[in-house]
Scaffold this active site. Structure first.
Site, PDB file in Angstrom:
ATOM      1  N   HIS A  17      -9.361   1.028   5.169  1.00  0.00           N
ATOM      2  CA  HIS A  17      -8.014   1.156   5.753  1.00  0.00           C
ATOM      3  C   HIS A  17      -8.087   2.064   6.976  1.00  0.00           C
ATOM      4  O   HIS A  17      -8.891   3.003   7.012  1.00  0.00           O
ATOM      5  CB  HIS A  17      -7.053   1.736   4.708  1.00  0.00           C
ATOM      6  CG  HIS A  17      -5.633   1.724   5.166  1.00  0.00           C
ATOM      7  ND1 HIS A  17      -5.110   2.718   5.945  1.00  0.00           N
ATOM      8  CD2 HIS A  17      -4.644   0.814   4.988  1.00  0.00           C
ATOM      9  CE1 HIS A  17      -3.841   2.429   6.216  1.00  0.00           C
ATOM     10  NE2 HIS A  17      -3.532   1.280   5.650  1.00  0.00           N
ATOM     11  N   GLU A  42      -5.278  -5.253  10.588  1.00  0.00           N
ATOM     12  CA  GLU A  42      -4.224  -4.250  10.730  1.00  0.00           C
ATOM     13  C   GLU A  42      -4.456  -3.462  12.021  1.00  0.00           C
ATOM     14  O   GLU A  42      -5.228  -2.495  12.025  1.00  0.00           O
ATOM     15  CB  GLU A  42      -4.260  -3.275   9.552  1.00  0.00           C
ATOM     16  CG  GLU A  42      -3.998  -3.906   8.212  1.00  0.00           C
ATOM     17  CD  GLU A  42      -3.432  -2.880   7.244  1.00  0.00           C
ATOM     18  OE1 GLU A  42      -2.283  -3.052   6.830  1.00  0.00           O
ATOM     19  OE2 GLU A  42      -4.117  -1.896   6.941  1.00  0.00           O
ATOM     20  N   LYS A 100       0.078   4.335  -0.184  1.00  0.00           N
ATOM     21  CA  LYS A 100      -0.521   5.538   0.428  1.00  0.00           C
ATOM     22  C   LYS A 100      -0.320   6.746  -0.498  1.00  0.00           C
ATOM     23  O   LYS A 100      -0.333   6.591  -1.717  1.00  0.00           O
ATOM     24  CB  LYS A 100       0.077   5.781   1.810  1.00  0.00           C
ATOM     25  CG  LYS A 100       0.114   4.508   2.661  1.00  0.00           C
ATOM     26  CD  LYS A 100       0.398   4.786   4.100  1.00  0.00           C
ATOM     27  CE  LYS A 100       0.667   3.489   4.839  1.00  0.00           C
ATOM     28  NZ  LYS A 100       0.348   3.542   6.231  1.00  0.00           N
ATOM     29  N   ASN A 139       0.866  -1.182   0.000  1.00  0.00           N
ATOM     30  CA  ASN A 139       0.000   0.000   0.000  1.00  0.00           C
ATOM     31  C   ASN A 139       0.901   1.229   0.000  1.00  0.00           C
ATOM     32  O   ASN A 139       1.541   1.522   1.000  1.00  0.00           O
ATOM     33  CB  ASN A 139      -0.885  -0.021   1.254  1.00  0.00           C
ATOM     34  CG  ASN A 139      -1.641   1.287   1.439  1.00  0.00           C
ATOM     35  OD1 ASN A 139      -1.813   2.059   0.489  1.00  0.00           O
ATOM     36  ND2 ASN A 139      -2.092   1.536   2.667  1.00  0.00           N
ATOM     37  N   GLY A 166       2.594   2.044  10.581  1.00  0.00           N
ATOM     38  CA  GLY A 166       3.527   3.150  10.430  1.00  0.00           C
ATOM     39  C   GLY A 166       4.255   3.530  11.700  1.00  0.00           C
ATOM     40  O   GLY A 166       4.895   4.581  11.766  1.00  0.00           O
ATOM     41  N   SER A 210       3.582  -2.409  10.180  1.00  0.00           N
ATOM     42  CA  SER A 210       5.041  -2.375  10.319  1.00  0.00           C
ATOM     43  C   SER A 210       5.712  -3.700   9.946  1.00  0.00           C
ATOM     44  O   SER A 210       6.674  -4.115  10.599  1.00  0.00           O
ATOM     45  CB  SER A 210       5.434  -1.930  11.731  1.00  0.00           C
ATOM     46  OG  SER A 210       5.029  -0.585  11.951  1.00  0.00           O
ATOM     47  N   GLU A 234      -6.440   4.477   7.934  1.00  0.00           N
ATOM     48  CA  GLU A 234      -6.326   5.925   7.678  1.00  0.00           C
ATOM     49  C   GLU A 234      -7.640   6.478   7.121  1.00  0.00           C
ATOM     50  O   GLU A 234      -8.005   7.624   7.387  1.00  0.00           O
ATOM     51  CB  GLU A 234      -5.134   6.196   6.750  1.00  0.00           C
ATOM     52  CG  GLU A 234      -3.826   6.027   7.513  1.00  0.00           C
ATOM     53  CD  GLU A 234      -2.688   5.434   6.713  1.00  0.00           C
ATOM     54  OE1 GLU A 234      -2.700   5.511   5.481  1.00  0.00           O
ATOM     55  OE2 GLU A 234      -1.769   4.858   7.353  1.00  0.00           O
TER      56      GLU A 234
HETATM   57  C1  PEP Z   1      -0.582  -0.024   5.786  1.00  0.00           C
HETATM   58  O1  PEP Z   1      -0.515   1.080   5.263  1.00  0.00           O
HETATM   59  O2  PEP Z   1      -1.552  -0.768   5.558  1.00  0.00           O
HETATM   60  C2  PEP Z   1       0.491  -0.454   6.688  1.00  0.00           C
HETATM   61  C3  PEP Z   1       0.399  -1.619   7.271  1.00  0.00           C
HETATM   62  O3  PEP Z   1       1.535   0.428   6.840  1.00  0.00           O
HETATM   63  P1  PEP Z   1       2.977   0.093   7.522  1.00  0.00           P
HETATM   64  O4  PEP Z   1       3.456  -1.208   6.909  1.00  0.00           O
HETATM   65  O5  PEP Z   1       3.846   1.257   7.152  1.00  0.00           O
HETATM   66  O6  PEP Z   1       2.748  -0.054   8.983  1.00  0.00           O
END
Ligand code: PEP
Length: 255
Positions: A98, A170, A13, A11, A176, A216, A100
């Protein structure tokens, strides 16, 4: 499409315009050779989807999706993309819900359900993201939150459509932040997702839905997460931006 072989999804973003996208794929496709025992997916920005499609034209093993859609088919919704437009532009999958979208843009469970419905109506695959905040986890509510998020959406998916559903667990506190759920904690939450899927669709159909972990994931922790029973793949943000690093994550899956 049978997706319950390891799914490795990036992803991006709000990063990488078309020029960077072309550069990324020049390096990534050199580092990553096609393998039919796993599925590699990227979710670039909408404005980079055409560049990504072009760059991967010779690599049908790499699938592309969009990060968000509106549930309406068209209309006066400035800044939004419909499922039909995303499909026409080459998207095969759509991220829905998601963290965000939920926590930065205030997307509700109800809107998430409408988006999943629209994605399925448009013939694409919905990757439904669920996960609890740190406050919810500390309060002992992680399971209840994920069950609620799934309960809001699974009733709009029919038994015939369930093969076009992917779930991504998630935890918001791991996205992040550099903090990752332990494989055991991820495994426990994946069992919660799996139970909800079995309740909604029956054991066999529910078992066919891939459940990914996101939060992460990095080249040095991907293998142990992917070894955890019930973790069918990973959704990767930051670490998917580096071609060599993401190729290493793709290679970490047991297959
Ligand atoms: C994501 O954007 O779905 C995500 C898991 O980000 P990150 O791997 O940076 O934590």
């Amino acid at each position: 499409m049978a997706l319950r072989k390891p799914v490795l999804a990036g992803n991006w973003k709000m990063t990488k315009g078309p020029t960077e996208t072309v550069g990324f794929f020049a390096d990534f496709l050199n580092a990553w050779m096609p393998r039919d025992d796993r599925t590699v997916v990227f979710f670039p920005s909408d404005v980079s989807l055409a560049a990504a499609l072009d760059a991967t034209a010779d690599r049908p093993d790499v699938l592309l999706g969009v990060q968000n859609v509106h549930w309406e088919r068209s209309g006066a919704f400035t800044g939004e993309t419909s499922v039909g437009m995303a499909a026409d532009a080459g998207a095969k999958l759509v991220l829905v819900g998601h963290s965000e979208r939920r926590h930065v843009f205030g997307e509700t469970d109800g809107e998430t359900a409408k988006k999943v419905r629209a994605v399925l109506d448009g013939g694409l695959i919905a990757v439904l993201c669920v996960g609890e905040t740190i406050g919810e986890r500390r309060a002992g509510d992680a399971e209840a939150v994920v069950r609620r998020q799934l309960a809001a959406v699974l009733p709009v998916v029919s038994a015939q459509e369930v093969e076009r559903l992917v779930v991504a667990y998630e935890p918001v506190w791991a996205i992040g932040t550099g903090e990752t759920a332990s494989p055991a904690d991820a495994g426990a939450m994946h069992r919660v997702c799996r139970d909800a899927l079995a309740q909604a669709f029956g054991r066999e159909a529910g078992d066919a839905v891939p459940v990914l972990y996101g939060g992460s994931v990095k080249p040095d922790n991907a293998a142990e997460l992917l070894r955890e029973p019930g973790v069918d793949g990973v959704l990767v943000g930051g670490a998917s931006l580096d071609p060599a690093g993401f190729a290493a994550i793709c290679g970490a899956a047991a297959g």
